[in-house]
Design an enzyme around this catalytic site. Structure first.
Site, PDB file in Angstrom:
ATOM      1  N   ARG A  24      -9.414  -3.353 -32.546  1.00 30.88           N
ATOM      2  CA  ARG A  24      -8.683  -4.299 -31.691  1.00 30.88           C
ATOM      3  C   ARG A  24      -9.610  -5.158 -30.837  1.00 30.88           C
ATOM      4  O   ARG A  24      -9.224  -6.213 -30.376  1.00 30.88           O
ATOM      5  CB  ARG A  24      -7.682  -3.559 -30.808  1.00 30.88           C
ATOM      6  CG  ARG A  24      -8.317  -2.750 -29.709  1.00 30.88           C
ATOM      7  CD  ARG A  24      -7.279  -2.219 -28.753  1.00 30.88           C
ATOM      8  NE  ARG A  24      -6.447  -1.202 -29.359  1.00 30.88           N
ATOM      9  CZ  ARG A  24      -5.827  -0.256 -28.632  1.00 30.88           C
ATOM     10  NH1 ARG A  24      -5.949  -0.234 -27.321  1.00 30.88           N
ATOM     11  NH2 ARG A  24      -5.104   0.659 -29.217  1.00 30.88           N
ATOM     12  N   THR A  40      -8.510   4.469 -23.616  1.00 34.78           N
ATOM     13  CA  THR A  40      -8.646   5.902 -23.861  1.00 34.78           C
ATOM     14  C   THR A  40      -7.890   6.694 -22.798  1.00 34.78           C
ATOM     15  O   THR A  40      -8.105   6.504 -21.604  1.00 34.78           O
ATOM     16  CB  THR A  40     -10.137   6.299 -23.827  1.00 34.78           C
ATOM     17  OG1 THR A  40     -10.861   5.353 -24.602  1.00 34.78           O
ATOM     18  CG2 THR A  40     -10.340   7.690 -24.383  1.00 34.78           C
ATOM     19  N   HIS A  53     -16.933   0.436 -27.905  1.00 31.21           N
ATOM     20  CA  HIS A  53     -16.027   1.382 -28.566  1.00 31.21           C
ATOM     21  C   HIS A  53     -15.523   0.701 -29.831  1.00 31.21           C
ATOM     22  O   HIS A  53     -14.769  -0.271 -29.758  1.00 31.21           O
ATOM     23  CB  HIS A  53     -14.869   1.713 -27.619  1.00 31.21           C
ATOM     24  CG  HIS A  53     -13.916   2.739 -28.149  1.00 31.21           C
ATOM     25  ND1 HIS A  53     -12.879   3.233 -27.397  1.00 31.21           N
ATOM     26  CD2 HIS A  53     -13.835   3.371 -29.349  1.00 31.21           C
ATOM     27  CE1 HIS A  53     -12.203   4.125 -28.112  1.00 31.21           C
ATOM     28  NE2 HIS A  53     -12.757   4.219 -29.312  1.00 31.21           N
ATOM     29  N   HIS A 109     -14.810   5.736 -16.800  1.00 29.85           N
ATOM     30  CA  HIS A 109     -13.425   5.330 -17.025  1.00 29.85           C
ATOM     31  C   HIS A 109     -12.723   5.028 -15.697  1.00 29.85           C
ATOM     32  O   HIS A 109     -12.618   5.893 -14.836  1.00 29.85           O
ATOM     33  CB  HIS A 109     -12.605   6.374 -17.799  1.00 29.85           C
ATOM     34  CG  HIS A 109     -11.508   5.719 -18.591  1.00 29.85           C
ATOM     35  ND1 HIS A 109     -10.369   5.240 -18.013  1.00 29.85           N
ATOM     36  CD2 HIS A 109     -11.419   5.391 -19.893  1.00 29.85           C
ATOM     37  CE1 HIS A 109      -9.612   4.673 -18.934  1.00 29.85           C
ATOM     38  NE2 HIS A 109     -10.229   4.745 -20.087  1.00 29.85           N
ATOM     39  N   GLY A 110     -12.313   3.788 -15.573  1.00 30.22           N
ATOM     40  CA  GLY A 110     -11.544   3.380 -14.398  1.00 30.22           C
ATOM     41  C   GLY A 110     -12.369   3.187 -13.135  1.00 30.22           C
ATOM     42  O   GLY A 110     -11.805   2.950 -12.062  1.00 30.22           O
ATOM     43  N   ASN A 148     -20.026  -1.371 -20.431  1.00 28.96           N
ATOM     44  CA  ASN A 148     -19.116  -1.424 -21.580  1.00 28.96           C
ATOM     45  C   ASN A 148     -18.614  -2.864 -21.741  1.00 28.96           C
ATOM     46  O   ASN A 148     -18.008  -3.424 -20.812  1.00 28.96           O
ATOM     47  CB  ASN A 148     -17.951  -0.450 -21.333  1.00 28.96           C
ATOM     48  CG  ASN A 148     -16.972  -0.440 -22.482  1.00 28.96           C
ATOM     49  OD1 ASN A 148     -16.554  -1.495 -22.961  1.00 28.96           O
ATOM     50  ND2 ASN A 148     -16.577   0.734 -22.932  1.00 28.96           N
ATOM     51  N   HIS A 198     -14.347  -5.545 -23.290  1.00 29.50           N
ATOM     52  CA  HIS A 198     -13.395  -6.555 -22.807  1.00 29.50           C
ATOM     53  C   HIS A 198     -13.859  -7.981 -23.063  1.00 29.50           C
ATOM     54  O   HIS A 198     -13.047  -8.906 -23.042  1.00 29.50           O
ATOM     55  CB  HIS A 198     -13.045  -6.298 -21.341  1.00 29.50           C
ATOM     56  CG  HIS A 198     -12.288  -5.010 -21.187  1.00 29.50           C
ATOM     57  ND1 HIS A 198     -11.001  -4.867 -21.644  1.00 29.50           N
ATOM     58  CD2 HIS A 198     -12.668  -3.804 -20.722  1.00 29.50           C
ATOM     59  CE1 HIS A 198     -10.603  -3.619 -21.445  1.00 29.50           C
ATOM     60  NE2 HIS A 198     -11.603  -2.956 -20.883  1.00 29.50           N
ATOM     61  N   ARG A 228     -13.052   0.873 -32.344  1.00 30.83           N
ATOM     62  CA  ARG A 228     -11.791   1.602 -32.564  1.00 30.83           C
ATOM     63  C   ARG A 228     -11.373   1.508 -34.019  1.00 30.83           C
ATOM     64  O   ARG A 228     -11.674   0.530 -34.702  1.00 30.83           O
ATOM     65  CB  ARG A 228     -10.690   1.029 -31.670  1.00 30.83           C
ATOM     66  CG  ARG A 228     -10.955   1.239 -30.193  1.00 30.83           C
ATOM     67  CD  ARG A 228      -9.753   0.794 -29.385  1.00 30.83           C
ATOM     68  NE  ARG A 228      -8.675   1.738 -29.508  1.00 30.83           N
ATOM     69  CZ  ARG A 228      -8.318   2.617 -28.563  1.00 30.83           C
ATOM     70  NH1 ARG A 228      -8.938   2.642 -27.416  1.00 30.83           N
ATOM     71  NH2 ARG A 228      -7.328   3.444 -28.773  1.00 30.83           N
ATOM     72  N   GLU A 272     -19.143   4.395 -28.648  1.00 30.40           N
ATOM     73  CA  GLU A 272     -17.981   5.283 -28.465  1.00 30.40           C
ATOM     74  C   GLU A 272     -17.179   5.252 -29.741  1.00 30.40           C
ATOM     75  O   GLU A 272     -16.898   4.164 -30.274  1.00 30.40           O
ATOM     76  CB  GLU A 272     -17.082   4.769 -27.344  1.00 30.40           C
ATOM     77  CG  GLU A 272     -17.612   4.983 -25.970  1.00 30.40           C
ATOM     78  CD  GLU A 272     -16.653   4.398 -24.940  1.00 30.40           C
ATOM     79  OE1 GLU A 272     -15.490   4.080 -25.268  1.00 30.40           O
ATOM     80  OE2 GLU A 272     -17.087   4.233 -23.807  1.00 30.40           O
ATOM     81  N   GLU A 312     -19.559  13.315 -21.017  1.00 33.02           N
ATOM     82  CA  GLU A 312     -19.162  12.227 -20.119  1.00 33.02           C
ATOM     83  C   GLU A 312     -17.881  12.689 -19.450  1.00 33.02           C
ATOM     84  O   GLU A 312     -16.863  12.884 -20.121  1.00 33.02           O
ATOM     85  CB  GLU A 312     -18.949  10.916 -20.892  1.00 33.02           C
ATOM     86  CG  GLU A 312     -18.526   9.789 -19.935  1.00 33.02           C
ATOM     87  CD  GLU A 312     -18.476   8.411 -20.598  1.00 33.02           C
ATOM     88  OE1 GLU A 312     -19.270   8.149 -21.511  1.00 33.02           O
ATOM     89  OE2 GLU A 312     -17.619   7.612 -20.167  1.00 33.02           O
TER      90      GLU A 312
HETATM   91  N1  PXP Z   1     -16.131   5.716 -20.887  1.00 31.06           N
HETATM   92  C1  PXP Z   1     -15.285   5.899 -21.929  1.00 31.06           C
HETATM   93  C2  PXP Z   1     -15.438   7.118 -22.775  1.00 31.06           C
HETATM   94  C3  PXP Z   1     -14.300   4.930 -22.231  1.00 31.06           C
HETATM   95  O1  PXP Z   1     -13.464   5.130 -23.281  1.00 31.06           O
HETATM   96  C4  PXP Z   1     -14.231   3.757 -21.441  1.00 31.06           C
HETATM   97  C5  PXP Z   1     -13.220   2.706 -21.774  1.00 31.06           C
HETATM   98  O2  PXP Z   1     -13.505   2.164 -23.022  1.00 31.06           O
HETATM   99  C6  PXP Z   1     -15.131   3.621 -20.379  1.00 31.06           C
HETATM  100  C7  PXP Z   1     -16.068   4.616 -20.115  1.00 31.06           C
HETATM  101  C8  PXP Z   1     -15.117   2.414 -19.498  1.00 31.06           C
HETATM  102  O3  PXP Z   1     -13.911   2.363 -18.795  1.00 31.06           O
HETATM  103  P1  PXP Z   1     -13.569   1.116 -17.887  1.00 31.06           P
HETATM  104  O4  PXP Z   1     -13.440  -0.078 -18.782  1.00 31.06           O
HETATM  105  O5  PXP Z   1     -12.282   1.508 -17.238  1.00 31.06           O
HETATM  106  O6  PXP Z   1     -14.699   0.946 -16.911  1.00 31.06           O
END
Ligand code: PXP
Length: 249
Positions: free
Chosen positions: A49, A101, A43, A190-191, A7, A10, A45, A70, A151
């Site tokens: 942003r 998210t 993503h 995520h995370g 992803n 960032h 949005r 996303e 997911e």
């Molecule tokens: N999966 C989804 C659905 C997300 O919304 C995000 C964050 O945009 C991620 C994965 C990736 O998360 P992280 O940046 O915490 O690795």
């Protein structure tokens, strides 16, 4: 063996901090692919942003792995997806005020609308994945929606204390089992970090992990290609022993 979706939101966050043209996430997607990314995730949005419409359009033309978009389940995003045709759409909940998210999609609460959207995207040849908590009722709703993938939201696992993490890992493992027995394919994200990713990558049937923040953070020190390479090694070959070795004899 799980694959790695990187992803790159960032990268766009840094650009948008100055509303300039650098760093360009499109160029960095190529570096992520050189490091072994099996897919690129962005993503788009509603508030734009970080990722911009222009990024998604250019990524569609340049990504040679797989492009995963996303997005929220809105008419605006549906029109964009049908025009750009990413390889996969991952439907996520979206709130204006959130930093990232928060929580999974309430599929059970909007099943009819999601069935329609999923059908239209799939008819256009786009794979559909639903970002959900590892909750049996939500997973059953995902199967009923017609989507082929889920997911699993790993945020609660990632934020849990070390005492709680085995229970959260068990919930994800059970969620993956239930999803697969309902005929769904399973991704997660995520995370996740270099420290906590291996037990999730080792879950039976896990197909792809979507990871962003930790990879971009490490890229500041070692470069994106190397940061992706290091994550891919963990995802492809996770330690098989239980969480952090806590139950090994
Ligand atoms: N999966 C989804 C659905 C997300 O919304 C995000 C964050 O945009 C991620 C994965 C990736 O998360 P992280 O940046 O915490 O690795």
């Amino acid at each position: 063996m799980a694959s790695l979706g990187v992803n790159i939101d960032h990268i766009a966050n840094v650009r948008q901090a100055r509303r300039t043209v650098e760093p360009d996430p499109v160029s960095y997607a190529l570096l992520a692919e050189l490091g072994g990314a099996d897919g690129i995730t962005v993503h788009l949005r509603e508030d734009r942003r970080h990722i911009q419409d222009r990024d998604v359009e250019l990524l569609r033309q340049t990504v040679r792995s797989r492009l995963n978009l996303e997005m929220a389940a809105t008419a605006e995003m549906e029109a964009i997806a049908l025009r750009i045709r990413p390889d996969m759409v991952t439907l996520v909940p979206e709130k204006r005020q959130e930093v990232t998210t928060e929580g999974g999609l309430d599929v059970a609460g909007q099943l009819e609308a999601l069935k329609g959207l999923t059908g239209r995207l799939q008819d256009a040849g786009i794979g559909v994945s639903l970002f959900v908590d590892a909750d049996p009722a939500q997973l059953e709703a995902c199967a009923a929606s017609g989507a082929r993938w889920v997911e699993l939201h790993t945020g609660t696992y990632a934020e849990a204390s070390w005492q709680q993490q085995p229970a959260e890992l068990a919930r994800l493992t059970e969620g993956s089992f239930i999803a697969r027995s309902l005929g769904l394919r399973v991704n997660a994200g995520h995370g996740l970090t270099y420290q906590n990713v291996e037990p999730v990558a080792a879950i039976a049937g896990m197909e792809e992990l979507n990871i962003g923040h930790t990879i971009v953070a490490r890229a500041l020190a070692v470069g994106l290609e190397q940061a992706v390479r290091q994550m891919k090694a963990l995802v492809q070959n996770p330690r098989r022993d239980p969480l952090f070795g806590s139950t090994s004899s």
